[in-house]
Structures are given as C-alpha cells and as structure tokens.
Design a protein around this motif. Structure first.
Motif, short mmCIF file in Angstrom:
data_model
loop_
_atom_site.label_atom_id
_atom_site.label_comp_id
_atom_site.label_asym_id
_atom_site.label_seq_id
_atom_site.Cartn_x
_atom_site.Cartn_y
_atom_site.Cartn_z
N UNK A 50 0.92 -1.11 -0.16
CA UNK A 50 -0.04 0.02 0.23
C UNK A 50 1.15 1.31 -0.52
N UNK A 51 1.60 1.06 0.58
CA UNK A 51 2.33 2.33 0.62
C UNK A 51 3.79 2.36 -0.51
N UNK A 52 3.87 1.61 -1.66
CA UNK A 52 5.01 1.85 -2.23
C UNK A 52 4.92 3.22 -3.12
N UNK A 53 3.85 3.69 -3.36
CA UNK A 53 4.04 4.96 -4.47
C UNK A 53 3.76 5.94 -3.80
N UNK A 54 4.14 5.64 -2.47
CA UNK A 54 3.17 7.11 -1.32
C UNK A 54 4.32 8.33 -1.19
N UNK A 55 5.17 8.29 -1.96
CA UNK A 55 7.13 8.75 -1.54
C UNK A 55 6.54 9.90 -2.56
N UNK A 56 5.43 8.83 -3.75
CA UNK A 56 5.63 9.86 -5.84
C UNK A 56 4.10 11.03 -5.31
N UNK A 57 3.44 9.78 -5.17
CA UNK A 57 2.49 10.76 -5.21
C UNK A 57 1.20 11.28 -4.20
N UNK A 58 1.86 10.42 -2.86
CA UNK A 58 1.45 10.77 -1.76
C UNK A 58 -0.23 10.09 -1.32
N UNK A 59 -0.54 9.56 -2.56
CA UNK A 59 -1.93 8.43 -2.39
C UNK A 59 -1.74 7.22 -2.70
N UNK A 60 -2.06 6.07 -2.39
CA UNK A 60 -2.46 4.84 -2.25
C UNK A 60 -2.87 4.46 -3.80
N UNK A 92 -1.96 1.71 9.75
CA UNK A 92 -1.03 2.06 10.23
C UNK A 92 -0.73 3.02 8.98
N UNK A 93 0.59 3.27 9.25
CA UNK A 93 1.67 4.29 8.32
C UNK A 93 0.65 4.57 6.81
N UNK A 94 1.08 4.03 5.85
CA UNK A 94 0.64 3.58 4.35
C UNK A 94 -1.34 4.70 4.78
N UNK A 95 -2.24 4.18 5.04
CA UNK A 95 -3.40 4.67 5.30
C UNK A 95 -3.61 5.37 6.33
N UNK A 96 -2.62 5.81 7.09
CA UNK A 96 -2.87 7.65 7.73
C UNK A 96 -1.55 8.41 7.42
N UNK A 97 -0.79 7.98 6.22
CA UNK A 97 -0.27 9.42 5.57
C UNK A 97 -0.59 9.23 3.91
N UNK A 98 -1.75 8.53 3.75
CA UNK A 98 -1.78 9.46 2.16
C UNK A 98 -3.29 9.47 2.01
N UNK A 99 -3.26 10.46 0.94
CA UNK A 99 -4.26 11.80 0.60
C UNK A 99 -6.07 10.74 1.01
N UNK A 100 -5.80 10.09 0.04
CA UNK A 100 -7.23 9.31 -0.17
C UNK A 100 -7.30 7.79 1.06
N UNK A 101 -5.96 7.87 2.33
CA UNK A 101 -6.74 6.89 3.42
C UNK A 101 -7.68 6.76 4.00
N UNK A 102 -8.45 8.43 3.78
CA UNK A 102 -9.82 7.57 4.51
C UNK A 102 -10.85 7.08 3.38
N UNK A 103 -11.43 7.31 1.92
CA UNK A 103 -11.60 6.88 1.50
C UNK A 103 -11.59 5.31 1.98
N UNK A 104 -10.36 4.93 1.67
CA UNK A 104 -9.42 3.30 1.84
C UNK A 104 -10.49 2.88 2.71
#
Length: 499
Positions: A50-60, A92-104
C-alpha cells in the motif's frame, strides 16, 4: 460486524483475530490456546504494498488498494466461517499518511470490518507492548521497522513511553540511500535529533519486524549458529555492526539465507544500513530480535492484569503438555519429588526446571524411537515465549538426560555454560529415576523420598511402594549417583502384606 473484547483468560478455547493493514503487507492472525501464550491458528498475508507509491504521489495506488481489499474480503469471510467474532482491525502508516486513506478505510468498513487508524505513537506503543509481553521485565528500546515507518519506544520493564515514528520504512529506504551512505546516515541522525531521542545507551535494543528477523537469519548463518529461529536471539552490538556493514554493500542470493523470500532478500542491504546507523547512534549493549510486535501488543493491551502477570513460558509449556495428557499437577508433583537433588532458590531456574519436567514427561507419550529427538526439537525449535537460546539448551539437555544419556553436545556449549548444562543433566536423570520408579503416580511418590546429603544419594521407599523398586530402578539410581559423584543407597521398608 466484528468487535474486539477484553481478554480475561477464563477459557483457553477463546479465539481472537488481529487484522493488520500495514504499508507493505495486509495480514490476518487468529490466536487461540492459553491467553498469555497464544497459539497461532491461522496466519495469512498478502503483500499489497500500500505504501509503495506514497513517496511519489502521496496516495495509495488503485492497484495496491484492490489487492488489499481483495485480501481483506477473504479474511472477513474466513473469520465468519471459523466463527471468530472477536476481531480487531488496525491500519498503520500508509493509510495514516495517504491523502486517500479515509476513502480506503471506508471501503474496508464496507466489508464488515471496523478499522482503527493508529497514530504513530499508538503504533509504537503497541509494538512495545508486544515486546514486553514476549520478554517480561524487558528494559531498553524497541525498534519496529515496517514498510512505511520506523517506530522507537523506550520500555522500563513495566511501561512503554516516548514513542516516536519516523519515515524510514523499508519501502522508502532504497530512495533515501540513493543519495549515498553519508547523506543517508546524516538523515537518520537528523531525525533522531529532531525527535529529541537520547534513550537506550547500554541497554538492549529489541528489534521488531520481518526485515530485522531476515537480518538475524543472515547473521545466524554467517556465525554458523546452532539454532535457526531468530525470536529471542541476542547479538552483541559490535558483532552486529561488523556483520551488517558487510550486508549493506552485498548482493544477497537466495541460497545465502535459508527461508527468506526474494522480496525480503532485496531489502536486506537497506535494512542493514538503517540498523547500523541506529546502533552507532543509540549505542545499545546488544540487539534482541523479537517475533512479537504490534499484533501481540494489541492482544496484550486487552489482557486483564491477572493474565498479563502470568509467566508466558510456563503457560505455553503447560498448555502444550496438556495436549499430550500431562497435567501441570503431574509436572509439579515430579518436580517436587526430585527437588532433593535439584533444589534451587532462584525463581527463574525453578520455572525452567518445571518446564523441563513437563516436556520430559510429555515425551513419554510418543513413540519410543522418537522420544528423545522429538523432545530436543520441542526444546530447541518450538517458539516458547519468555526464554532465549540459553534456556532452550537447558531444556534440550534435560530431555537428553531423561533418555539416559549424559554427553553434552558441543553446540550446546555455545548456548549455555557447562555448569548450567551439567545441572540440566541432573534434572533429566532425576526425572528419569522418578518416572521409572513411580510411573509418576501420586501414591508411590507420597511413600518415597529422594535425598542427597554428604555425598550420599538416598532413595527411601515405604512399604506400599516397595514392590516398585526393581533392578531397573536401582540402575537409574546408580546412574544418577555416579553423575553426582555420590554413593547410592536405597532404604527399603517391608511391603505391607496384601489383604
């Protein structure tokens, strides 16, 4: 809907599930058995990243979310089919930091789960509780390395405090290291300084996470270590830095480290580089690898104080022995009878001797040609919680002596001292004498005593138990006396006539 409940320890048949939505993997674990030393009944994971693209897009990414939701749908269905209603779902971290975490998380909730988004501090505290559960009284620093973040927490034997989270998860390390070793080290040091982290010098650092355990397996193979389970393994910091510095520049092949996935192998240099910087900055006395972390910490946090206070090693060994029809009462009875030659005032040694006794008695419930090897395997390789390699060697040496053998294997001397292993031989020979004489029955043990005083080992037998003393028992008494460099003696009262 599933829900989580308080764990009181009233029933060993209760089952609890933890669903962990991490930055790298999505996992479900179902626990059962003794509440203080839960057994894993189901353990499944999907590497959704889930966190793989976070550094580039900020999204899941859509692909990662689809993979994770597919796995979570399966987990929810499996739990319903298993009848497991006590389920705790955390992200944890990926859902916490992603802009679309609430949607997920809303999509996760639609599956009938109730996801709880952990803050960085809550994640750190849960991992620390897992270490405290696995190592009662542990003091030092817990370092939990996940896919999206690294959590550090100080533990003092009773509480966890000063939990911090930093963006050094395994999915981000490769990009950070691309700038070069010096800049990477400076980045980690800067983050520690910004978090005002200064704890842990001279104390153990407990390492939680699959990448840390993969490093432990590499080091164990490098050192030709006698055991292969990294849980509870302790390595001095100097040796660890020397070995892991080699890993930072190495291209690890599949055959170099047993039982490590290809994805884990690829991340070893990054994890090694991070660990070397942490060890050099925090200066722990040693590194201790833990298989227990966030999920077990969540369970531990829900336990009643009474359950938390239990000894996890004895809880696990007792529950296991009971599956082979050996009760805790039987083990205690035999341990009490042999105390005349095995007595110790140290509580830690008393609990270990009781565990060794239970395993020795359990071995008698399996085929004769498998007993010694199986008991040794239980001692050395079954994941007992609350002990390390030293105690494992002592349990295994007791099992060997219970089979009548006294030679100490050379590899055991790398795990425990010769004095401790010789004492374990005494435990095993005394247990062998007890079971061969009494059949581990209460009545003959009540009518006999075993004592060791002034160079004489004496078995005193009262009338009702007199017929149980045979040449075979005499041989075992003589073997134990020879081991103790003592003179064997039997005080036998006349048997009471029948009728």
């Amino acid at each position: 809907m599933f829900e989580s409940k308080r764990i009181t320890g009233k029933s060993m048949n209760d089952r609890h599930a933890i669903i962990d939505i991490g930055s790298n993997s999505v996992r479900v674990v179902v626990y059962g058995g003794p509440p203080r030393a839960p057994a894993v009944l189901l353990n499944e994971k999907v590497t959704a990243k889930l966190g793989k693209a976070m550094g580039e897009t900020g999204e899941l990414s859509d692909k990662a979310m689809k993979s994770a939701l597919s796995a979570l749908g399966r987990y929810a269905a499996l739990l319903k089919l298993m009848g497991v209603t006590d389920v705790e779902t955390v992200a944890t971290a990926a859902a916490r930091d992603a802009s679309n975490g609430p949607e997920f998380l809303a999509a996760v909730e639609a599956l009938g789960l109730s996801p709880r988004l952990l803050s960085g501090e809550e994640e750190a505290t849960a991992s620390a509780h897992g270490v405290m559960a696995a190592f009662p009284g542990a003091k030092g620093v817990v370092a939990d390395l996940g896919g999206g973040s690294l959590e550090l927490t100080e533990i003092d034997g009773k509480t966890a405090r000063h939990g911090i989270t930093m963006p050094f998860g395994t999915l981000r390390l490769e990009a950070f290291r691309a700038a070069g070793a010096q800049k990477f080290a400076a980045r980690v040091r800067k983050a520690l300084h910004a978090a005002d982290w200064s704890e842990g010098a001279g104390l153990p650092m407990y390492l939680v996470g699959g990448s840390w355990r993969a490093l432990a397996r590499y080091a164990m193979a490098k050192l030709d270590w006698p055991l292969d389970d990294p849980h509870g393994w302790e390595l001095d910091t100097e040796t660890a830095i020397r070995i892991f510095r080699e890993v930072t520049a190495a291209r690890i092949k599949g055959g170099d480290v047993p039982r490590i996935s290809a994805s884990r192998l690829a991340s070893l240099p990054d994890a090694a580089a991070l660990l070397c910087v942490l060890a050099e900055e925090i200066k722990p006395a040693s590194l201790v690898f833990s298989a227990w972390g966030l999920r077990e910490g969540l369970l531990y946090g829900r336990m009643s104080p009474t359950v938390q206070a239990q000894d996890p090693m004895l809880a696990g060994v007792t529950a296991f022995a009971e599956t082979l029809d050996v009760s805790a009462a039987s083990g205690t009875m035999v341990a009490d009878w042999t105390a005349g030659v095995c007595a110790t005032d140290a509580p830690a040694k008393q609990r270990l001797r009781l565990a060794a006794t239970l395993l020795a008695l359990a071995a008698q419930r399996i085929e004769p040609n498998l007993r010694m090897e199986q008991a040794m395997d239980w001692a050395l390789r079954k994941r007992w919680i609350g002990i390390g390699d030293r105690e494992r060697a002592i349990l295994a040496m007791t099992a060997i002596a219970n089979a009548g053998r006294t030679a100490i294997p050379d590899e055991y001397l790398r795990l425990a001292s010769a004095t401790e292993l010789r004492e374990a031989v005494t435990w095993g020979l005394a247990t062998r004498l007890c079971r061969r004489f009494s059949g581990c029955l209460a009545q003959p043990l009540a009518h006999s005593t075993l004592s060791f005083d002034k160079g004489k080992l004496t078995l005193a037998v009262e009338g009702p138990a007199r017929p149980l003393y045979t040449e075979g028992v005499e041989k075992d008494l003589r073997q134990l006396a020879t081991w103790l460099e003592a003179e064997p003696a039997a005080k036998l009262a006349d048997a009471i006539a029948a009728g």
